[in-house]
Motif scaffolding. Structure first.
Motif, PDB file in Angstrom:
ATOM      1  N   GLU A   1      96.177  53.952  25.241  1.00 31.76           N
ATOM      2  CA  GLU A   1      97.475  54.192  24.612  1.00 31.76           C
ATOM      3  C   GLU A   1      97.415  53.891  23.111  1.00 31.76           C
ATOM      4  O   GLU A   1      98.003  54.606  22.296  1.00 31.76           O
ATOM      5  CB  GLU A   1      98.553  53.333  25.285  1.00 31.76           C
ATOM      6  CG  GLU A   1      98.853  53.753  26.718  1.00 31.76           C
ATOM      7  CD  GLU A   1      99.771  52.768  27.430  1.00 31.76           C
ATOM      8  OE1 GLU A   1     100.066  51.704  26.825  1.00 31.76           O
ATOM      9  OE2 GLU A   1     100.185  53.039  28.571  1.00 31.76           O
ATOM     10  N   GLN A   2      96.674  52.829  22.755  1.00 30.16           N
ATOM     11  CA  GLN A   2      96.570  52.464  21.349  1.00 30.16           C
ATOM     12  C   GLN A   2      95.779  53.505  20.558  1.00 30.16           C
ATOM     13  O   GLN A   2      96.121  53.840  19.418  1.00 30.16           O
ATOM     14  CB  GLN A   2      95.921  51.085  21.202  1.00 30.16           C
ATOM     15  CG  GLN A   2      95.904  50.559  19.779  1.00 30.16           C
ATOM     16  CD  GLN A   2      97.292  50.431  19.207  1.00 30.16           C
ATOM     17  OE1 GLN A   2      98.151  49.716  19.744  1.00 30.16           O
ATOM     18  NE2 GLN A   2      97.562  51.155  18.106  1.00 30.16           N
ATOM     19  N   ILE A   3      94.728  54.023  21.166  1.00 34.27           N
ATOM     20  CA  ILE A   3      93.958  55.087  20.510  1.00 34.27           C
ATOM     21  C   ILE A   3      94.847  56.292  20.229  1.00 34.27           C
ATOM     22  O   ILE A   3      94.822  56.867  19.129  1.00 34.27           O
ATOM     23  CB  ILE A   3      92.750  55.493  21.384  1.00 34.27           C
ATOM     24  CG1 ILE A   3      91.709  54.362  21.404  1.00 34.27           C
ATOM     25  CG2 ILE A   3      92.111  56.779  20.858  1.00 34.27           C
ATOM     26  CD1 ILE A   3      90.551  54.617  22.349  1.00 34.27           C
ATOM     27  N   LYS A   4      95.647  56.675  21.215  1.00 33.37           N
ATOM     28  CA  LYS A   4      96.553  57.819  21.024  1.00 33.37           C
ATOM     29  C   LYS A   4      97.587  57.519  19.927  1.00 33.37           C
ATOM     30  O   LYS A   4      97.930  58.407  19.133  1.00 33.37           O
ATOM     31  CB  LYS A   4      97.264  58.148  22.334  1.00 33.37           C
ATOM     32  CG  LYS A   4      96.337  58.643  23.443  1.00 33.37           C
ATOM     33  CD  LYS A   4      95.697  59.972  23.094  1.00 33.37           C
ATOM     34  CE  LYS A   4      96.701  61.107  23.095  1.00 33.37           C
ATOM     35  NZ  LYS A   4      96.038  62.420  22.850  1.00 33.37           N
ATOM     36  N   ALA A   5      98.063  56.274  19.876  1.00 36.89           N
ATOM     37  CA  ALA A   5      99.047  55.901  18.854  1.00 36.89           C
ATOM     38  C   ALA A   5      98.427  55.991  17.458  1.00 36.89           C
ATOM     39  O   ALA A   5      99.067  56.473  16.515  1.00 36.89           O
ATOM     40  CB  ALA A   5      99.562  54.484  19.118  1.00 36.89           C
ATOM     41  N   TRP A   6      97.191  55.521  17.326  1.00 35.28           N
ATOM     42  CA  TRP A   6      96.514  55.617  16.028  1.00 35.28           C
ATOM     43  C   TRP A   6      96.294  57.078  15.629  1.00 35.28           C
ATOM     44  O   TRP A   6      96.521  57.459  14.488  1.00 35.28           O
ATOM     45  CB  TRP A   6      95.185  54.880  16.085  1.00 35.28           C
ATOM     46  CG  TRP A   6      95.312  53.383  15.899  1.00 35.28           C
ATOM     47  CD1 TRP A   6      96.226  52.730  15.124  1.00 35.28           C
ATOM     48  CD2 TRP A   6      94.488  52.378  16.493  1.00 35.28           C
ATOM     49  NE1 TRP A   6      96.029  51.367  15.207  1.00 35.28           N
ATOM     50  CE2 TRP A   6      94.962  51.125  16.031  1.00 35.28           C
ATOM     51  CE3 TRP A   6      93.401  52.405  17.372  1.00 35.28           C
ATOM     52  CZ2 TRP A   6      94.377  49.910  16.409  1.00 35.28           C
ATOM     53  CZ3 TRP A   6      92.818  51.200  17.745  1.00 35.28           C
ATOM     54  CH2 TRP A   6      93.299  49.963  17.277  1.00 35.28           C
ATOM     55  N   GLN A   7      95.862  57.874  16.593  1.00 39.68           N
ATOM     56  CA  GLN A   7      95.613  59.287  16.289  1.00 39.68           C
ATOM     57  C   GLN A   7      96.901  60.010  15.897  1.00 39.68           C
ATOM     58  O   GLN A   7      96.881  60.907  15.043  1.00 39.68           O
ATOM     59  CB  GLN A   7      94.959  59.970  17.495  1.00 39.68           C
ATOM     60  CG  GLN A   7      93.524  59.502  17.742  1.00 39.68           C
ATOM     61  CD  GLN A   7      92.921  60.100  18.997  1.00 39.68           C
ATOM     62  OE1 GLN A   7      93.631  60.415  19.960  1.00 39.68           O
ATOM     63  NE2 GLN A   7      91.602  60.247  18.999  1.00 39.68           N
ATOM     64  N   ALA A   8      98.005  59.624  16.510  1.00 36.31           N
ATOM     65  CA  ALA A   8      99.289  60.245  16.178  1.00 36.31           C
ATOM     66  C   ALA A   8      99.691  59.972  14.727  1.00 36.31           C
ATOM     67  O   ALA A   8     100.452  60.744  14.130  1.00 36.31           O
ATOM     68  CB  ALA A   8     100.381  59.735  17.121  1.00 36.31           C
ATOM     69  N   ARG A   9      99.148  58.886  14.164  1.00 38.10           N
ATOM     70  CA  ARG A   9      99.429  58.533  12.774  1.00 38.10           C
ATOM     71  C   ARG A   9      98.370  59.095  11.825  1.00 38.10           C
ATOM     72  O   ARG A   9      98.381  58.788  10.632  1.00 38.10           O
ATOM     73  CB  ARG A   9      99.510  57.012  12.612  1.00 38.10           C
ATOM     74  CG  ARG A   9     100.631  56.370  13.401  1.00 38.10           C
ATOM     75  CD  ARG A   9     100.709  54.881  13.181  1.00 38.10           C
ATOM     76  NE  ARG A   9     100.948  54.538  11.769  1.00 38.10           N
ATOM     77  CZ  ARG A   9     101.132  53.288  11.337  1.00 38.10           C
ATOM     78  NH1 ARG A   9     101.128  52.283  12.206  1.00 38.10           N
ATOM     79  NH2 ARG A   9     101.325  53.046  10.061  1.00 38.10           N
ATOM     80  N   GLY A  10      97.471  59.899  12.369  1.00 44.99           N
ATOM     81  CA  GLY A  10      96.444  60.511  11.541  1.00 44.99           C
ATOM     82  C   GLY A  10      95.287  59.596  11.212  1.00 44.99           C
ATOM     83  O   GLY A  10      94.525  59.854  10.272  1.00 44.99           O
TER      84      GLY A  10
END
Length: 381
Positions: free
Chosen positions: A102-111
């Motif tokens: 989930e954290q990886i996806k959150a970071w990726q969502a922020r570019g």
């Protein structure tokens, strides 16, 4: 009785009154842990790993923490053994992997560009017959690239049942995740078995890294692990790097990555996010002797054998000084980068079989350096 059983057969433990208090606290922790997951008291910190060639962050390790309602933030050593004893480690371990995804996806969502994140596995998780299936489902549902997940296991987990471990590793590798051995050197894995396991990396245990610049045995072990891993086409990560001297030693021996307080402590999600956004990197200390020796010895060519001027004007990097000191006692083989630096300074030469011979100038440098250290110690006292 429980402690005696933990020590194995033919052992005993004496009863002490304080054991009652320890047992009471342990029972309290046990009770608190049973609801900690539902109460969302667990959290993750992330410690960066750094590429020792480029200085950029090459990965992260997710580290479990428990925010106890009364005791505050607790380190894994205080509660993970209880999780393992009670069997709670399985659901908590699954929560860790899910939270990382989930954290990886959150970071990726922020570019934010994310490097692989390592997750520590418990023996109970790894030995579950369908553990690979759980990993596959969890990662697939999260939508995270499998290559961004690294699973860390210990030597003892491999050697519990080598054949089954190899089978599980193969199944995990087919999913696409990376697998590494954590705390390498502290277990009892056979080299004959090690080459059969489909692994990606070895992590040198911090107990060898801590004293490798002052303890020749630890230095030899660390160097041997790096050489062994590279011969097996494995990446090498050094844990617990805290000083410049340790960093220089590891770089001169070809270690691939480092992890430790020298670059960063385990970071909260907020601090780790800031570090990734800022693209923080490690600036390597320049080899002081490499930059200064050419100028020094061109200017004083006629005094190249004069120990006094050389000893006063040259400052070796810690790792170079350690090898010079070691090879002054007996002829030895040193890393290529160290040999080149010492030869440039006129402190050593190579013999016909590649061993380092320390010159009189080099011995005088060591003697002068040791004298300065003794003088500073006397002043402090």
């Amino acid at each position: 009785m429980h402690r005696a059983k933990e020590q194995g057969r033919n052992s005993f433990r004496l009863y002490l009154p304080r054991m009652n208090e320890l047992a009471r606290k342990r029972l309290q922790l046990n009770a608190s842990l049973r609801g900690a997951l539902e109460r969302k008291e667990f959290l993750l910190h992330y410690q960066p790993k750094v590429d020792l060639t480029t200085g950029i962050i090459s990965g992260l390790e997710a580290l479990l923490r428990w925010q106890h309602p009364e005791r505050g933030r607790m380190a894994p050593a205080e509660f993970v053994p209880i999780l393992e004893e009670t069997g709670l480690i399985a659901p908590v371990g699954e929560w860790v992997l899910q939270t990382v995804c989930e954290q990886i996806k959150a970071w990726q969502a922020r570019g934010i560009t994310v490097r692989p994140v390592a997750v520590n596995l418990s023996a109970q998780q790894f030995h579950q017959a369908d553990f690979d299936a759980h990993v596959r489902v969890l990662i697939t549902q999260s939508g995270v690239d499998c290559r961004l997940i690294e699973l860390e296991i210990t030597e003892s987990m491999l050697m519990h049942d080598p054949a089954e471990a190899a089978s599980m590793l193969n199944r995990l590798r087919r999913i696409g995740v990376k697998v590494s051995i954590d705390d390498f050197g502290t277990g009892y894995s056979s080299l004959a078995y090690l080459k059969r396991f489909p692994l990606d990396a070895l992590k040198i245990d911090r107990t060898f890294v801590r004293d490798l610049t002052v303890d020749s045995d630890d230095a030899e072990i660390a160097g041997a692990i790096i050489s062994l891993a590279h011969n097996l086409k494995l990446k090498v990560v050094a844990e617990g790097v805290e000083t410049e001297a340790q960093l220089n030693f590891l770089r001169s021996h070809g270690c691939d990555e480092m992890q430790g307080y020298y670059f960063a402590r385990p970071l909260s999600v907020e601090d780790c996010t800031r570090t990734l956004i800022e693209n923080r990197r490690l600036d390597f200390p320049k080899s002081r002797i490499a930059l200064r020796s050419a100028r020094i010895f061109r200017a004083d060519a006629e005094h190249i054998d004069g120990p006094t001027s050389a000893a006063k004007r040259i400052e070796l990097a810690d790792v170079e000084l350690e090898w010079l000191r070691r090879c002054s006692a007996h002829v030895c083989a040193a890393p290529t980068a160290v040999v080149a630096a010492l030869e440039r300074a006129g402190f050593a030469t190579l013999d016909d079989v590649g061993r380092l011979n320390v010159t009189n100038t080099g011995r005088d440098y060591v003697s002068s350096h040791n004298s300065q250290i003794k003088k500073r110690r006397r002043k402090r006292n």
